[in-house]
Motif scaffolding. Structure first.
Motif, PDB file in Angstrom:
ATOM      1  N   THR A 138       0.839  -1.195   0.000  1.00  0.00           N
ATOM      2  CA  THR A 138       0.000   0.000   0.000  1.00  0.00           C
ATOM      3  C   THR A 138       0.874   1.246   0.000  1.00  0.00           C
ATOM      4  O   THR A 138       1.991   1.236   0.542  1.00  0.00           O
ATOM      5  CB  THR A 138      -0.947   0.036   1.211  1.00  0.00           C
ATOM      6  N   PHE A 139       0.351   2.311  -0.594  1.00  0.00           N
ATOM      7  CA  PHE A 139       1.104   3.550  -0.779  1.00  0.00           C
ATOM      8  C   PHE A 139       0.199   4.710  -0.371  1.00  0.00           C
ATOM      9  O   PHE A 139      -0.688   5.113  -1.126  1.00  0.00           O
ATOM     10  CB  PHE A 139       1.562   3.667  -2.230  1.00  0.00           C
ATOM     11  N   GLU A 140       0.419   5.216   0.832  1.00  0.00           N
ATOM     12  CA  GLU A 140      -0.463   6.225   1.416  1.00  0.00           C
ATOM     13  C   GLU A 140       0.241   7.581   1.449  1.00  0.00           C
ATOM     14  O   GLU A 140       1.284   7.727   2.101  1.00  0.00           O
ATOM     15  CB  GLU A 140      -0.861   5.807   2.835  1.00  0.00           C
ATOM     16  N   GLU A 141      -0.324   8.546   0.753  1.00  0.00           N
ATOM     17  CA  GLU A 141       0.255   9.883   0.748  1.00  0.00           C
ATOM     18  C   GLU A 141       0.063  10.539   2.105  1.00  0.00           C
ATOM     19  O   GLU A 141      -1.009  10.486   2.691  1.00  0.00           O
ATOM     20  CB  GLU A 141      -0.382  10.729  -0.353  1.00  0.00           C
ATOM     21  N   ASP A 142       1.136  11.150   2.609  1.00  0.00           N
ATOM     22  CA  ASP A 142       1.134  11.797   3.923  1.00  0.00           C
ATOM     23  C   ASP A 142       1.861  13.129   3.776  1.00  0.00           C
ATOM     24  O   ASP A 142       3.065  13.228   4.030  1.00  0.00           O
ATOM     25  CB  ASP A 142       1.814  10.903   4.954  1.00  0.00           C
ATOM     26  N   GLY A 143       1.127  14.157   3.341  1.00  0.00           N
ATOM     27  CA  GLY A 143       1.776  15.430   3.057  1.00  0.00           C
ATOM     28  C   GLY A 143       2.630  15.310   1.812  1.00  0.00           C
ATOM     29  O   GLY A 143       2.173  14.877   0.758  1.00  0.00           O
ATOM     30  N   ASP A 144       3.901  15.656   1.937  1.00  0.00           N
ATOM     31  CA  ASP A 144       4.824  15.579   0.801  1.00  0.00           C
ATOM     32  C   ASP A 144       5.539  14.231   0.727  1.00  0.00           C
ATOM     33  O   ASP A 144       6.401  14.033  -0.141  1.00  0.00           O
ATOM     34  CB  ASP A 144       5.875  16.695   0.894  1.00  0.00           C
ATOM     35  N   SER A 145       5.220  13.330   1.630  1.00  0.00           N
ATOM     36  CA  SER A 145       5.875  12.031   1.627  1.00  0.00           C
ATOM     37  C   SER A 145       4.840  10.912   1.480  1.00  0.00           C
ATOM     38  O   SER A 145       3.637  11.158   1.389  1.00  0.00           O
ATOM     39  CB  SER A 145       6.689  11.838   2.914  1.00  0.00           C
ATOM     40  N   VAL A 146       5.331   9.682   1.468  1.00  0.00           N
ATOM     41  CA  VAL A 146       4.482   8.510   1.266  1.00  0.00           C
ATOM     42  C   VAL A 146       4.826   7.462   2.318  1.00  0.00           C
ATOM     43  O   VAL A 146       6.011   7.218   2.588  1.00  0.00           O
ATOM     44  CB  VAL A 146       4.699   7.905  -0.138  1.00  0.00           C
ATOM     45  N   LEU A 147       3.805   6.861   2.908  1.00  0.00           N
ATOM     46  CA  LEU A 147       4.011   5.698   3.768  1.00  0.00           C
ATOM     47  C   LEU A 147       3.803   4.458   2.902  1.00  0.00           C
ATOM     48  O   LEU A 147       2.673   4.155   2.501  1.00  0.00           O
ATOM     49  CB  LEU A 147       3.040   5.708   4.944  1.00  0.00           C
ATOM     50  N   ALA A 148       4.900   3.781   2.590  1.00  0.00           N
ATOM     51  CA  ALA A 148       4.849   2.571   1.767  1.00  0.00           C
ATOM     52  C   ALA A 148       4.920   1.363   2.695  1.00  0.00           C
ATOM     53  O   ALA A 148       5.847   1.241   3.499  1.00  0.00           O
ATOM     54  CB  ALA A 148       6.008   2.550   0.778  1.00  0.00           C
ATOM     55  N   SER A 149       3.930   0.471   2.585  1.00  0.00           N
ATOM     56  CA  SER A 149       3.838  -0.644   3.520  1.00  0.00           C
ATOM     57  C   SER A 149       3.663  -1.973   2.803  1.00  0.00           C
ATOM     58  O   SER A 149       3.065  -2.042   1.718  1.00  0.00           O
ATOM     59  CB  SER A 149       2.649  -0.444   4.477  1.00  0.00           C
TER      60      SER A 149
END
Length: 318
Positions: free
Chosen positions: A248-259
């Motif tokens: 999964t690739f969740e946008e978090d502001g200017d970054s991404v939480l890739a899990s």
């Protein structure tokens, strides 16, 4: 146009209410039904839901959209396909669960279907797929219910996450473009990737794990652009009887939480075969968790490097 009707049934050593609850839980479907790769609930209203199903039929990966209606009092789940697979004009069915006593029940699986233009070849294909999948589903449901306690001890899930200072699209592209993994990832030796249809992939890899051994695995992947890639392994190493998961690739502001999320079920026979007769379930869990996490984190870290490199290059050009 003729509607064809078929029925399959099985008796299970479990209460009828347990069978109903397992079938009603959309997240359980890929775990209990071998042909089912991934199921996404797209809508829920009272006692009815809309789902998108990706599964195999006669060895081919396909997908469709269905609705399910629930009658908990009658222990019945009706389903019908809204967006059918090619060659299918309509497909409807029901799970009907009947109590045979306190710890015994009968599960009946009913289908009625029509082929586009009544095509004989399509009818034969549908009939084979319905028969094969119905038998597989009922056998797997029986196994899942009757081994519920044992599987609870053998089943576990875990997640690995990396924060990426890049775009979700770039991280997604890295994981989606698995045909390039043998050049991009040190633990992937060879790759065979087929895009069965847009967003539906068959992936085979020869992968080196932490102990240095090489495992050949095959999985089906459902790629939902930019935010998720779900998969189900259909060729497994000796230690596992099930391996499903998602990127999964969740946008978090200017970054991404890739899990990377994994759910696995250990194969008790494989524990002794692979780790030795003295190995325990706890030791096997630690071994599998360590091996899978190492490879998942390697993929995520390389995806991070790729995406952050892309952002840096774009900034330099700008």
């Amino acid at each position: 146009m003729t509607t064809h009707q078929v029925e399959h049934e099985i008796t299970v050593a479990a209460p009828a209410a347990d069978a109903y609850r397992l079938l009603a839980d959309v997240e359980s479907l890929p775990r209990i039904f071998p042909p089912t790769i991934f199921v996404e609930q797209t809508e829920r209203k009272e006692d009815e839901e809309q789902i998108r199903v990706w599964a195999t039929a006669n060895g081919e990966a396909t997908s469709w959209s269905s609705r399910r209606a629930f009658d908990e009092r009658a222990l019945r789940i009706d389903f019908w396909q809204e967006m059918t697979a090619p060659s299918i004009e309509s497909m409807r069915g029901s799970y009907v669960i009947e109590s045979l006593g306190e710890d015994r029940s009968r599960v009946r699986l009913l289908h009625d279907y029509r082929a586009v233009d009544g095509d004989p070849e399509a009818l034969e294909w549908i009939a084979q797929a319905v028969d094969q999948n119905s038998r597989s589903q009922l056998d797997s449901l029986k196994s899942s219910l009757e081994r519920a306690h044992a599987d609870r001890d053998l089943t576990f899930s875990f997640e690995d996450t990396v924060r990426v200072e890049g775009s979700a699209q770039d991280v997604y592209d890295f994981v989606n473009e698995a045909h390039l993994w043998s050049d991009r990832l040190p633990h992937i030796l060879t790759v065979r990737l087929v895009e069965d249809s847009v967003g539906l992939q068959t992936l085979e890899t020869d992968t080196r794990v932490a102990d240095g051994s090489v495992h050949t695995t095959k999985s089906y992947r459902v790629c939902l652009p930019k935010h998720k890639i779900a998969y189900k392994a259909v060729r497994l190493p000796a230690l596992l009887s099930l391996h499903i998961g998602s990127w999964t690739f969740e946008e978090d502001g200017d970054s991404v939480l890739a899990s990377s999320r994994c759910t696995v079920v250990l194969d008790t026979a494989g524990i002794a075969e692979y780790l030795g007769p003295q190995a325990t379930v706890t030791e096997a869990k630690k071994f599998v968790h360590k091996a899978l996490s190492a490879n998942n984190l390697s993929t995520l870290e390389h995806a991070k490097e790729y995406a952050e490199g892309r952002r840096s290059s774009a900034a330099t050009i700008a």
